[in-house]
Design an enzyme around this catalytic site. Structure first.
Site, short mmCIF file in Angstrom:
data_model
loop_
_atom_site.label_atom_id
_atom_site.label_comp_id
_atom_site.label_asym_id
_atom_site.label_seq_id
_atom_site.Cartn_x
_atom_site.Cartn_y
_atom_site.Cartn_z
N VAL A 1 48.04 84.95 7.78
CA VAL A 1 48.67 83.86 7.06
C VAL A 1 48.25 83.95 5.68
CG1 VAL A 1 48.51 81.17 6.62
CG2 VAL A 1 48.59 82.37 9.10
N GLY B 1 48.48 90.29 21.33
CA GLY B 1 47.35 90.59 22.42
C GLY B 1 47.04 89.25 23.38
N ALA C 1 54.12 69.26 5.68
CA ALA C 1 52.74 69.93 5.23
C ALA C 1 51.81 68.77 5.59
CB ALA C 1 52.66 70.32 3.85
N ALA D 1 40.25 80.79 3.69
CA ALA D 1 40.19 82.24 4.08
C ALA D 1 38.72 82.71 3.75
CB ALA D 1 41.13 82.96 2.83
N HIS E 1 30.12 78.45 -25.87
CA HIS E 1 31.13 77.56 -26.50
C HIS E 1 32.08 78.11 -27.43
CE1 HIS E 1 31.92 73.92 -28.68
NE2 HIS E 1 32.02 74.62 -29.68
#
Ligand code: FAD
Length: 466
Positions: A44, A117, A269, A320, A444
């Protein structure tokens, strides 16, 4: 045609967990077979997740940055969007990475079997592919079959209802898009489509966007996007009716519109569900829970001694980088190393604009766990770099254990927050205390010096913030 393979390690699924496990096992001298049903490795994440979304977010960022430059004296004009070219570019990014994985598999002599599989016994998997059936007999197996988007049963099947995979296909730019679910994936895709020209509504059942993150952090995000997205919190979708001229959505809750609202597309979603029930793990004696998750111990072993599971299929967070580390552990344990998975923290990042990033305990979790904490917040309104970039909406928050001064968590919101989170994660993992961070000289002007400054606030050496 039927093929037979005998292997020391079979890995079921070629996503970040699976390929990482396979490569590590091969590097440790084991003979490895990797089974993947997609045409390309990467799962994915590389094919329809992390990578294509970030490629499109890059496009969105350039569009947004360019439009903001007008007030700084540089005008680029209205962007001309060529969707075919954007899609080609996104696909080329995917191709570069998935092609790289093919090369890495070959280099390590990992045998890649293409097809779907399923276990047929405690030491056998049958793979159905274009070349017919392959029977694999293995000594050890690693289940890395991942997850898929959750579908809502009351939403009709219609090509205008899409999930994250459909959104990444970028078929068109809908005029009005409803993002159903205000979590990371929904907001990232909303960011992309808004920049490309869609008008976005976001509906979220919880009382804040990205419910896992702390409220103070999300308040800043919600304020920043209030003119960009129409956000409906504490509201849910109760129905979607597909008509010729659009999808009519009905809502219920605190901010629900009274009448159904018409959208050109709806992006669902609302989370992801593990693929545990789809691989016939029971035929190998592996327990799969009701939701499809496979439980493991810290060595990533399932209830069957020689079968391991990693990645999205073993539980939250579905990320991930978690899958990769679990994959490494499984491979190393199989090779005889006494490794185990026990991180102090796993970072979470929403690559939205601005980015939202957190690691270690959140304030919310600390309160639930009864921890004695103190937080230190550095507002980016006081950061020279943020001011010079016209992006002062951010903040950096560090969470310390009050008894030991040790850093136990932190959150950043603002541009590039995700890139800077690693320092906080390292601090948590190494048990750094406030003084360690405050005395580390940060360059900085950087946004990342806000981490050092937040530690100085905790130490009491900065008191005059705006
Ligand atoms: P997967 O990546 O799901 O891979 C599993 C693979 O196994 C798939 O390729 C599948 O085809 C294959 N497979 C499944 N069953 C079989 C079978 N029986 N036989 C053969 N092959 C099989 N995570 C992040 O950390 N950062 C991000 O920025 C991020 N962005 C995301 C954006 C989107 C839009 C989405 C959807 C997800 C995102 N994620 C992100 C989550 C991340 O993609 C997953 O956590 C990660 O891919 C999980 O890896 P995995 O190896 O467990 O499984």
């Amino acid at each position: 045609m039927s093929n037979e393979i005998k292997t020391q390690v079979v890995v079921l699924g070629g996503g970040p967990g699976g390929y990482s496990a396979a490569f590590r096992a091969a590097d440790l001298g084991l003979e490895v077979t990797l089974v993947e049903s997609r045409a390309t490795l990467g799962g994915v994440c590389l094919n329809v997740g992390c990578i294509p979304s970030k490629a499109l977010l890059h496009v969105a960022k350039v569009i947004d940055d360019a439009s903001e430059m007008a007030s700084h004296g540089v005008s680029f004009g209205k962007p001309e969007i060529d969707l075919d070219k954007i899609r080609d570019w996104k696909d080329s990014v995917i191709g570069q990475l998935t092609g790289g994985l093919d090369g890495m598999a070959k280099m390590r002599k990992v045998k890649v079997v293409s097809g779907y599989g399923k276990f047929t016994g405690s030491n056998t998997i049958d793979v159905e592919g274009d070349d017919g059936k392959t029977t694999i007999t293995f000594d050890n197996a690693i289940i890395a079959a991942g997850s898929q988007p959750v579908n809502l049963p009351f939403i009709p099947e219609d090509e205008r209802v899409i999930d994250s995979t459909g959104a990444l296909e970028l078929k068109d730019v809908p005029e009005k898009l409803l993002v159903l679910g205000g979590g990371i994936i929904g907001l990232e895709m909303g960011t992309v489509y808004r920049a490309l020209g869609s008008q976005i509504d976001v509906v979220e059942f919880a009382d804040q966007l990205v419910p896992a993150a702390d409220k103070d952090v999300i308040k800043i995000y919600q304020k920043y996007v209030k003119d960009k997205f129409n956000v409906m919190l504490s509201t849910k979708v109760t129905g979607v009716e597909a008509k010729d001229d659009g999808l009519y959505v009905t809502f219920e809750g605190k901010n629900a519109p009274a009448e159904p609202v018409r959208y050109d597309k709806v992006l669902v979603a609302v989370g992801r569900t593990p693929n545990g029930k789809l691989v016939d793990a029971d035929k190998a004696g592996v327990n799969v829970d009701e939701r499809g998750f496979i439980n493991t111990d810290k060595q990533m072993k399932t209830n069957v001694e020689h079968i391991y599971a990693i990645g999205d299929i073993v539980g939250q967070p579905m990320l991930a980088h978690k899958a990769v580390h679990e994959g490494h552990v499984a491979a190393e344990v199989i090779s005889g190393k006494k490794h185990y998975f026990d991180p102090k923290c796993i970072p979470s990042i929403a690559y939205t604009d601005p980015e939202i990033a957190w690691v270690g305990v959140t304030e919310k979790e600390a309160k639930e766990q009864g921890l004695n904490i103190e937080t230190a917040v550095f507002p980016w309104a006081a950061s020279g770099r943020a001011i010079a970039s016209s992006r002062t909406e951010g903040q950096t928050k560090l969470i310390f254990d009050k008894d030991t001064d040790r850093l136990i968590g932190g959150a950043m919101i603002g541009i590039n927050a995700g890139e800077m989170l690693g320092e906080i994660g390292l601090g948590v993992e190494m048990g750094a205390d406030a003084e360690d961070i405050a005395l580390t000289i940060h360059a900085h002007p950087t946004l990342n010096e806000s981490i050092g400054l937040a530690a100085e606030i905790f130490e009491g050496s900065i008191t005059d913030l705006p």
